[in-house]
Design a protein around this motif. Structure first.
Motif, PDB file in Angstrom:
ATOM      1  N   LEU A  92       0.793  -1.182  -0.046  1.00 33.02           N
ATOM      2  CA  LEU A  92      -0.064   0.140  -0.034  1.00 33.02           C
ATOM      3  C   LEU A  92       0.960   1.244  -0.012  1.00 33.02           C
ATOM      4  CD1 LEU A  92      -2.973  -0.983   2.547  1.00 33.02           C
ATOM      5  CD2 LEU A  92      -2.968  -1.056   0.168  1.00 33.02           C
ATOM      6  N   ASP A  93       1.908   1.138   0.510  1.00 30.83           N
ATOM      7  CA  ASP A  93       2.863   2.492   0.601  1.00 30.83           C
ATOM      8  C   ASP A  93       3.842   2.306  -0.575  1.00 30.83           C
ATOM      9  OD1 ASP A  93       4.172   0.139   1.618  1.00 30.83           O
ATOM     10  OD2 ASP A  93       5.249   1.371   3.337  1.00 30.83           O
ATOM     11  N   ASP A  94       3.801   1.450  -1.239  1.00 29.81           N
ATOM     12  CA  ASP A  94       4.591   1.408  -2.695  1.00 29.81           C
ATOM     13  C   ASP A  94       4.472   2.709  -3.314  1.00 29.81           C
ATOM     14  OD1 ASP A  94       5.480  -1.092  -2.445  1.00 29.81           O
ATOM     15  OD2 ASP A  94       4.239  -2.116  -3.923  1.00 29.81           O
ATOM     16  N   ASP A  95       5.455   3.293  -3.769  1.00 26.89           N
ATOM     17  CA  ASP A  95       5.559   4.495  -4.918  1.00 26.89           C
ATOM     18  C   ASP A  95       4.906   3.703  -6.234  1.00 26.89           C
ATOM     19  OD1 ASP A  95       6.600   6.341  -3.379  1.00 26.89           O
ATOM     20  OD2 ASP A  95       8.645   5.850  -3.941  1.00 26.89           O
ATOM     21  N   VAL A  96       3.956   4.378  -6.731  1.00 23.18           N
ATOM     22  CA  VAL A  96       3.269   3.913  -8.045  1.00 23.18           C
ATOM     23  C   VAL A  96       4.281   3.950  -9.078  1.00 23.18           C
ATOM     24  CG1 VAL A  96       1.577   4.606  -9.840  1.00 23.18           C
ATOM     25  CG2 VAL A  96       0.891   4.677  -7.455  1.00 23.18           C
ATOM     26  N   HIS A  97       5.332   4.691  -9.354  1.00 24.08           N
ATOM     27  CA  HIS A  97       5.994   4.384 -10.292  1.00 24.08           C
ATOM     28  C   HIS A  97       7.171   3.261 -10.212  1.00 24.08           C
ATOM     29  CE1 HIS A  97       8.723   6.852  -7.562  1.00 24.08           C
ATOM     30  NE2 HIS A  97       9.620   5.990  -7.830  1.00 24.08           N
ATOM     31  N   ASN A  98       7.006   2.323  -8.928  1.00 26.87           N
ATOM     32  CA  ASN A  98       7.828   1.207  -8.941  1.00 26.87           C
ATOM     33  C   ASN A  98       6.986   0.024  -9.951  1.00 26.87           C
ATOM     34  OD1 ASN A  98       9.801   2.338  -7.150  1.00 26.87           O
ATOM     35  ND2 ASN A  98       8.563   1.305  -5.314  1.00 26.87           N
ATOM     36  N   HIS A  99       5.870   0.464  -9.890  1.00 26.92           N
ATOM     37  CA  HIS A  99       4.849  -0.438 -10.907  1.00 26.92           C
ATOM     38  C   HIS A  99       4.621   0.058 -12.145  1.00 26.92           C
ATOM     39  CE1 HIS A  99       4.144  -2.930  -7.321  1.00 26.92           C
ATOM     40  NE2 HIS A  99       4.135  -1.879  -6.702  1.00 26.92           N
ATOM     41  N   ILE A 100       4.691   1.385 -12.325  1.00 26.72           N
ATOM     42  CA  ILE A 100       4.314   1.963 -13.590  1.00 26.72           C
ATOM     43  C   ILE A 100       5.742   3.261 -13.714  1.00 26.72           C
ATOM     44  CG2 ILE A 100       2.726   3.200 -14.924  1.00 26.72           C
ATOM     45  CD1 ILE A 100       0.475   2.538 -13.041  1.00 26.72           C
ATOM     46  N   HIS A 132       6.095  11.565  -4.130  1.00 26.34           N
ATOM     47  CA  HIS A 132       5.390  10.723  -5.215  1.00 26.34           C
ATOM     48  C   HIS A 132       4.125   9.937  -4.940  1.00 26.34           C
ATOM     49  CE1 HIS A 132       9.016  10.895  -7.649  1.00 26.34           C
ATOM     50  NE2 HIS A 132       9.770  10.870  -6.723  1.00 26.34           N
ATOM     51  N   MET A 133       3.490   9.791  -5.986  1.00 27.56           N
ATOM     52  CA  MET A 133       2.113   9.070  -5.759  1.00 27.56           C
ATOM     53  C   MET A 133       2.424   7.762  -5.215  1.00 27.56           C
ATOM     54  SD  MET A 133      -0.620   7.867  -8.654  1.00 27.56           S
ATOM     55  CE  MET A 133      -0.398   9.765  -9.391  1.00 27.56           C
TER      56      MET A 133
END
Length: 418
Positions: A92-100, A132-133
């Motif tokens: 839940l606390d991942d930065d979205v850019h780690n996935h996108i 970051h998001m």
């Protein structure tokens, strides 16, 4: 069903629920018909079936009718997200850019550069976001993303110009992600609440995490284990006869006119984009299966979908600083619920101050609705789940309908567990 009195509810008062809703909303011309299910203390206590599923053909509402659930798709994505979290694929606390990765350089809108040619791409002046998001921002509508239909800001307008459409974007979810990667954020993540395509982006993250289409992930991880055989992104072959027609208010807000003919609907074909923000169809039975699992600490009929600790997260307010929607949403912002006394959880609203809602309820109950006036909520402390299905878009009666549904349901209680 069991006798309601065995689970702390009154049969006579549940019957009153159907009578009042029928008189006020079906006889009053606001709804063609509806189904209400009330589940309590491990048992189905009430099913009310009223009115029509197809006014033009005179077809009465039937218990296995299939409905467009629109934004009630979002809580389904919330459950799928938590399954991915439990399996170690997403945080839940991942930065979205780690996935996108293309989201890493997203900036916040400052102004737009003038375009000199009709087909010239729009250029924007942006600033760096304050942070970051994160994945939780997508799940709580605090990501800085938006919807084009909101028609409030220059960023909304840019979504419309780019045709960011959660149902038929060419290239599916990847096509939508490509579009969003070229557009600015409306605000720094975490600072405001704004209804958005965030759940569609979550759907993309989920499908990337599992390496298969979103619909296939939902089928394998949720629908098949729970026996939700009628929940899909389109109507399977041979089932179109069970699909409801959808309506909208008639001229001057009086009566109903056909918005989408259930027997000729585009839902009969697979969509270009499997929209986690609003693309599913389902039945009252299927959606209640998911709600029963949520009300029963993640387990239904011996199948453990989520751990009890993950289920508890749905009853918590995840807005930064514990703020309310009323503090974070711009004036006039569209929502599937009111704002007072409410926070936001994992793809659902959550009750954080009962007195401020001016309605009966319980701290930690979570809920949401759909554009065609559908609604649900789960009250873990009262061991209660309610699903309401109908099909009218754009009715002014939507919020009073949900107010009355909630008041009449809680009024049918003869015992409280909270």
């Amino acid at each position: 069903m069991v006798k309601p009195e065995t689970v702390g509810m009154s049969a006579a008062r549940l019957e009153r629920l159907d009578q009042v809703m029928k008189h006020r909303y079906v006889d009053g011309g606001y709804l063609p018909g509806f189904i209400t299910q009330v589940y309590r203390n491990g048992e189905l206590a009430h099913t009310g079936i009223v009115g029509s599923m197809d006014l033009e053909r005179g077809r009465p509402m039937q218990e296995d009718a299939i409905f467009r659930i629109y934004s009630m798709t979002k809580p389904v994505i919330g459950v799928a997200l938590m399954i991915a979290v439990e399996e170690g694929l997403v945080g839940l606390d991942d930065d979205v850019h780690n996935h996108i990765p293309s989201f890493k350089e997203l900036g916040v809108y400052q102004s737009a550069m003038p375009t000199l040619l009709p087909n010239q791409p729009q250029q924007f002046i942006i600033r760096r976001p304050e942070r970051h998001m994160k994945v939780i921002d997508l799940a709580t509508h605090t990501s800085g993303l938006t919807y084009g239909f909101l028609r409030r800001t220059a960023v909304d307008q840019a979504y419309r110009k780019e045709n960011v459409n959660a149902f038929d974007t060419p290239g599916g979810l990847q096509g939508m992600i490509d579009q969003l990667s070229r557009l600015p954020l409306e605000f720094s993540p975490g600072t405001q609440w704004n209804y958005s395509v965030g759940m569609d982006v979550l759907g993309y993250i989920i499908q990337q995490a599992y390496g298969m289409p979103l619909g296939e992930v939902l089928r394998r991880k949720l629908f098949e284990p729970l026996g939700m055989k009628d929940t899909h992104f389109y109507i399977p072959s041979g089932e179109i006869g069970r699909f409801t027609s959808c309506y909208q208010p008639g001229a001057g807000g009086k009566g109903l006119k056909l918005q989408d003919d259930g027997q000729k609907s585009t839902y009969a074909e697979p969509p270009l984009l499997e929209a986690g923000g609003g693309g599913l169809v389902s039945t009252t039975h299927d959606y209640m299966r998911m709600c029963r699992m949520l009300a029963n600490r993640g387990n239904l009929d011996g199948v453990q979908i989520l751990s009890p600790k993950s289920i508890q997260l749905f009853s918590l307010n995840h807005l930064e600083g514990g703020r309310e929607l009323a503090d974070m949403a711009p004036p006039g912002m569209f929502s599937e619920a009111g704002y007072a006394g409410q926070g936001f959880s994992i793809c659902t609203g959550v009750n954080i101050d009962v007195a401020k809602t001016r309605l009966p309820g319980t701290l930690g109950e979570f809920f949401w609705g759909g554009a065609a006036s559908t609604a649900f909520w789960v009250d873990p402390k009262e061991e209660l789940a309610v699903v309401f299905m109908t099909q009218v878009i754009g009715t002014d009666a939507r919020l009073t309908l949900r107010r009355d549904l909630r008041t009449l349901t809680y009024s049918a209680m003869t015992e409280s567990y909270a």
